[in-house]
Design an enzyme around this catalytic site. Sequence first.
Site, PDB file in Angstrom:
ATOM      1  CE  LYS A 115      -4.062  -1.983   2.361  1.00  0.00           C
ATOM      2  NZ  LYS A 115      -4.953  -2.333   1.261  1.00  0.00           N
ATOM      3  CD  GLU A 122      -5.600   5.455   3.357  1.00  0.00           C
ATOM      4  OE1 GLU A 122      -6.821   5.305   3.551  1.00  0.00           O
ATOM      5  OE2 GLU A 122      -4.957   4.794   2.527  1.00  0.00           O
ATOM      6  NE  ARG A 157      -7.503 -10.168  -5.566  1.00  0.00           N
ATOM      7  CZ  ARG A 157      -8.692  -9.755  -5.164  1.00  0.00           C
ATOM      8  NH1 ARG A 157      -9.767 -10.080  -5.845  1.00  0.00           N
ATOM      9  NH2 ARG A 157      -8.827  -8.986  -4.102  1.00  0.00           N
TER      10      ARG A 157
HETATM   11  P1  ADP Z   1      -8.012  -4.057   2.006  1.00  0.00           P
HETATM   12  O1  ADP Z   1      -6.676  -4.252   1.370  1.00  0.00           O
HETATM   13  O2  ADP Z   1      -8.098  -4.688   3.339  1.00  0.00           O
HETATM   14  O3  ADP Z   1      -9.126  -4.359   1.065  1.00  0.00           O
HETATM   15  P2  ADP Z   1      -8.592  -1.231   1.538  1.00  0.00           P
HETATM   16  O4  ADP Z   1      -7.554  -0.168   1.634  1.00  0.00           O
HETATM   17  O5  ADP Z   1      -9.013  -1.630   0.182  1.00  0.00           O
HETATM   18  O6  ADP Z   1      -8.062  -2.479   2.368  1.00  0.00           O
HETATM   19  O7  ADP Z   1      -9.857  -0.795   2.392  1.00  0.00           O
HETATM   20  C1  ADP Z   1     -10.925  -1.670   2.657  1.00  0.00           C
HETATM   21  C2  ADP Z   1     -12.164  -0.873   3.036  1.00  0.00           C
HETATM   22  O8  ADP Z   1     -11.924  -0.044   4.173  1.00  0.00           O
HETATM   23  C3  ADP Z   1     -12.664   0.084   1.974  1.00  0.00           C
HETATM   24  O9  ADP Z   1     -13.506  -0.560   1.054  1.00  0.00           O
HETATM   25  C4  ADP Z   1     -13.401   1.121   2.814  1.00  0.00           C
HETATM   26  O10 ADP Z   1     -14.682   0.632   3.168  1.00  0.00           O
HETATM   27  C5  ADP Z   1     -12.584   1.201   4.076  1.00  0.00           C
HETATM   28  N1  ADP Z   1     -11.588   2.303   4.021  1.00  0.00           N
HETATM   29  C6  ADP Z   1     -10.321   2.216   3.549  1.00  0.00           C
HETATM   30  N2  ADP Z   1      -9.669   3.388   3.647  1.00  0.00           N
HETATM   31  C7  ADP Z   1     -10.533   4.268   4.193  1.00  0.00           C
HETATM   32  C8  ADP Z   1     -10.445   5.667   4.576  1.00  0.00           C
HETATM   33  N3  ADP Z   1      -9.347   6.394   4.405  1.00  0.00           N
HETATM   34  N4  ADP Z   1     -11.551   6.231   5.125  1.00  0.00           N
HETATM   35  C9  ADP Z   1     -12.673   5.519   5.328  1.00  0.00           C
HETATM   36  N5  ADP Z   1     -12.802   4.212   5.010  1.00  0.00           N
HETATM   37  C10 ADP Z   1     -11.755   3.579   4.445  1.00  0.00           C
HETATM   38  P1  ADP Z   2     -12.516  -8.989  -3.385  1.00  0.00           P
HETATM   39  O1  ADP Z   2     -11.839  -7.651  -3.200  1.00  0.00           O
HETATM   40  O2  ADP Z   2     -12.624  -9.422  -4.823  1.00  0.00           O
HETATM   41  O3  ADP Z   2     -13.781  -9.100  -2.650  1.00  0.00           O
HETATM   42  P2  ADP Z   2     -10.852 -10.077  -1.302  1.00  0.00           P
HETATM   43  O4  ADP Z   2      -9.584  -9.269  -1.411  1.00  0.00           O
HETATM   44  O5  ADP Z   2     -11.818  -9.749  -0.232  1.00  0.00           O
HETATM   45  O6  ADP Z   2     -11.580 -10.097  -2.750  1.00  0.00           O
HETATM   46  O7  ADP Z   2     -10.443 -11.590  -1.074  1.00  0.00           O
HETATM   47  C1  ADP Z   2     -10.167 -12.472  -2.095  1.00  0.00           C
HETATM   48  C2  ADP Z   2     -11.042 -13.687  -2.088  1.00  0.00           C
HETATM   49  O8  ADP Z   2     -10.240 -14.866  -1.961  1.00  0.00           O
HETATM   50  C3  ADP Z   2     -12.022 -13.830  -0.960  1.00  0.00           C
HETATM   51  O9  ADP Z   2     -13.235 -13.190  -1.146  1.00  0.00           O
HETATM   52  C4  ADP Z   2     -12.232 -15.320  -0.915  1.00  0.00           C
HETATM   53  O10 ADP Z   2     -13.410 -15.721  -1.556  1.00  0.00           O
HETATM   54  C5  ADP Z   2     -11.043 -15.938  -1.633  1.00  0.00           C
HETATM   55  N1  ADP Z   2     -10.424 -16.960  -0.759  1.00  0.00           N
HETATM   56  C6  ADP Z   2     -10.956 -18.161  -0.494  1.00  0.00           C
HETATM   57  N2  ADP Z   2     -10.220 -18.850   0.353  1.00  0.00           N
HETATM   58  C7  ADP Z   2      -9.173 -18.095   0.670  1.00  0.00           C
HETATM   59  C8  ADP Z   2      -8.037 -18.259   1.527  1.00  0.00           C
HETATM   60  N3  ADP Z   2      -7.870 -19.336   2.271  1.00  0.00           N
HETATM   61  N4  ADP Z   2      -7.124 -17.290   1.589  1.00  0.00           N
HETATM   62  C9  ADP Z   2      -7.303 -16.178   0.865  1.00  0.00           C
HETATM   63  N5  ADP Z   2      -8.362 -15.962   0.067  1.00  0.00           N
HETATM   64  C10 ADP Z   2      -9.294 -16.891  -0.050  1.00  0.00           C
END
Ligand code: ADP
Ligand code: ADP
Length: 646
Positions: A116, A200, A292
């Site tokens: 990140k 952030e 992906r």
């Molecule tokens: P991850 O890698 O765990 O998916 P993200 O950075 O994509 O982490 O953030 C996941 C979620 O957290 C976002 O979809 C949003 O709902 C919330 N989020 C992330 N950053 C912020 C922010 N700066 N302010 C408010 N909500 C946030």
């Molecule tokens: P997205 O942003 O597309 O929702 P996520 O970042 O939340 O995807 O996570 C990737 C996906 O990998 C999960 O929603 C889940 O369905 C799948 N997954 C299944 N089993 C595992 C595992 N053991 N470790 C990591 N990811 C997994």
Amino acid sequence: MIKKILIANRGEIALRVIKTCKAKGIKTVTLYAADDATLPHAGAGDENIALGRGPLSETYLNQDKIIQIAKETGAEAIHPGYGFLSENTEFCKKVSDAGLIFIGPSTEAIELMGDKKESKVKMEALGIPLVPGYHGENQEPDFLFEEAKKIGFPVLIKATAGGGGKGMRIVNSESEFTDALNASKREALNAFSNDKVLLEKYIINPRHIEVQLVSDGQGNHFHFFERECSIQRRYQKVIEETPSPALNDELRASVCDTAVKIAKGINYIGAGTIEYILAPNNEFYFLEMNTRLQVEHPVTEMVTGVDLVDLQIQAAQGLAFKFKQEDINQTGHSIECRIYAEDPDNEFLPTTGRIQKIETNPETDYRLDCGYRDGNHISTNYDPMLAKLITYDTDRYSAIEKMQVSLNNVLFGGTKTNRDYLKRVLDNEKFIEGNIHTHLIEQDKEELKKKKWEQNIEAHFVAVSLISATKPVQNLWDKKFKQTNKVISIDGDEISVVVNSLNRNGILFSLEGKKYRYETLLWEKGHIVLESKGEIISSHLFMNQNGSFQVFVNDFEAIVDVASKARRASSSQQLSEGSLQSPMPGKVFKVLKNVGDKVEKGESVIIVEAMKMEHTIKATTEGLIKDIFFKEGDQVQGGVLLCEIE
Ligand code: ADP
Ligand code: ADP
Ligand code: MG
């Protein structure tokens, strides 16, 4: 041209990749762990190879074994799906070193976007808007605290290596900062072996908007419009849709063009997603890029008509796409609901068990991407997502209506799922108006709770459950029915019923003095249709392991127990106040206390890990730890006693 692809994943996404391969005449190799041997994907390939037993590192995450299988089966390429090895640079590199094609972007792109911090540095150089914050090298707590003050509270601490919401902590005020920083670092170290964080500005009530990209193998970059993914729990998406009700044409063009600019700026190849956070004032900021195919890709396919997996396969072979950006249109509206094995009325805890039967209705207009079949067990080793239900129509309201009908027509019998909860979200006024943000589920918690049934609905549950438990009438004497009083439990609420007459042909009873009469139109095991006052009541019933029924009546769902009150009481053994139970089956991840330790009420004692989530078991009372029954790494059943405090 690729003639055979190995799919290094499981469940619905493995089947999704096979679908495209079949259409293109490409042969497939699937892999399956021993506990997945009866899942549909395990038999869906042209060749299906067993990975054996053991932890994930021995099965779906066993890089060398997977590459070896690809070579032995003559597959030229590996599709990683999502999750698992899809964003693993080490794997990606090993695949290319073995002379195979990784269906995904370059190792460099995965590496850059997997961090990140590094990705933010790159985005800054490209002039992409970022959430105000700090993502530098300095990790001194005092320095970070000063930076947090500069940003202004609330502040969000994130693990630079983070994903899946892990390591993320909201800090509302200065006094909370140090504790939150320590907690975030601890969690990050545990999950990613890297405790670096960034800060952030925490945006209040934002939307999560993302843009689907696919870049071909010849340096051409395309966007396939946006997805709105603001309906989340635990920072994880539950409902996604496209188009987003929040974007006007100008804002849409802006987020999409910015995404294409990013793809160009990093010489991207293949499918990827740019995630943004959209503030209530319509400012948008880059959040991260997922390198992906994503879980929610089907809604994009519905409105654009493209096959994203097909494009991934073409791009991975270095081919140029035959279309131009202007040829890609966004037509109609599509929604996806993720059906999870979980209990939304119990903090969304994952559930397990056996899927007795998946009821579907081929006459309903939906797309169901499902990784399971009748009789499959839900293993605690994997993510609890069972299926994705997708609808498409000309406009948003019609797509929502179609989803409401579809959710009533797709039942996972024998397992608790979030299906009923999804219906409640779809009925939520703010959702219907499109007035949503990432905290809707949290903020409307009370409203989204399961409502108490109206009495006539309770009566339906009583009628179908009691009739389903009857035996066929054998002789005349069976018809002589003595009035009985029964206490029936519906979703844990006990109601008293006076039954006047009951057999397979019907039932007569009163509930709080009100009389109800039902006649049976159809009695089949697990499927009963009744008539009462001209109304047709259609039901599906599944017997749970403890003898209760999971009952679906018309559009309603409940757990009904018709056993005698005494038997119910004896089956749920009473535990003393200091007994800590595992809320679900899983693995003991950490034991934080020792026998003899003193604990305060609310202190963390044990962490149980299941389905990618950690559940902290806290002391229910203050006292001394008398006994701990498991050690780290032990497998535990749901409801077992983990520890006693006295
Ligand atoms: P991850 O890698 O765990 O998916 P993200 O950075 O994509 O982490 O953030 C996941 C979620 O957290 C976002 O979809 C949003 O709902 C919330 N989020 C992330 N950053 C912020 C922010 N700066 N302010 C408010 N909500 C946030
Ligand atoms: P997205 O942003 O597309 O929702 P996520 O970042 O939340 O995807 O996570 C990737 C996906 O990998 C999960 O929603 C889940 O369905 C799948 N997954 C299944 N089993 C595992 C595992 N053991 N470790 C990591 N990811 C997994
Ligand atoms: Mg994310």
